[in-house]
Design an enzyme around this catalytic site. Sequence first.
Site, short mmCIF file in Angstrom:
data_model
loop_
_atom_site.label_atom_id
_atom_site.label_comp_id
_atom_site.label_asym_id
_atom_site.label_seq_id
_atom_site.Cartn_x
_atom_site.Cartn_y
_atom_site.Cartn_z
N TYR A 193 9.93 -1.05 -3.18
CA TYR A 193 8.51 -0.69 -3.26
C TYR A 193 8.17 0.22 -2.09
O TYR A 193 8.91 0.32 -1.11
CB TYR A 193 7.60 -1.93 -3.25
CG TYR A 193 7.60 -2.70 -1.95
CD1 TYR A 193 6.64 -2.43 -0.98
CD2 TYR A 193 8.54 -3.69 -1.70
CE1 TYR A 193 6.63 -3.13 0.22
CE2 TYR A 193 8.53 -4.39 -0.51
CZ TYR A 193 7.57 -4.11 0.44
OH TYR A 193 7.57 -4.80 1.63
N CYS A 194 7.04 0.90 -2.23
CA CYS A 194 6.52 1.74 -1.15
C CYS A 194 5.01 1.50 -1.06
O CYS A 194 4.53 0.43 -1.41
CB CYS A 194 6.86 3.21 -1.41
SG CYS A 194 6.06 3.91 -2.86
N ARG A 195 4.28 2.49 -0.66
CA ARG A 195 2.83 2.34 -0.51
C ARG A 195 2.14 2.36 -1.87
O ARG A 195 1.36 1.48 -2.19
CB ARG A 195 2.28 3.45 0.39
CG ARG A 195 0.80 3.37 0.64
CD ARG A 195 0.36 4.55 1.52
NE ARG A 195 -1.06 4.81 1.41
CZ ARG A 195 -1.67 5.39 0.38
NH1 ARG A 195 -0.97 5.76 -0.67
NH2 ARG A 195 -2.96 5.60 0.38
#
Length: 113
Positions: free
Chosen positions: A80-82
């Site tokens: 995941y990221c932002r």
Amino acid sequence: MSIFKLLFGGFSKNPHVTVLSREDYKAQLSKEKVQLVDVRTPAEYKTGHIKGAVNIDYFQSRNFKEAFTNFNTEEPIYIYCRSGNRSRKAANLLSKLGFTKIYDLQGGILNWK
């Protein structure tokens, strides 16, 4: 050429990458110990992350590929990221590195909270 290909470059869906809703992602993480990677910057990671996530900065391209050498390509990997943009790019790169079960959090950490 179709308008879709002009706008989106005719991208085909990567068969090794599954984008999961927040609920499905949480359910998968609760089942067992998983390979969980946060691909945001260290500064972003410090502002809060999913428990158990390892931070591997996508923008550190030289080290990014090398950072995954100790991960098992045969086991599922959760990233995941932002917001979902970097993790989508990272997922495609991980597929090229031999990972075949890649799960991406839809909407990133912004959707997690």
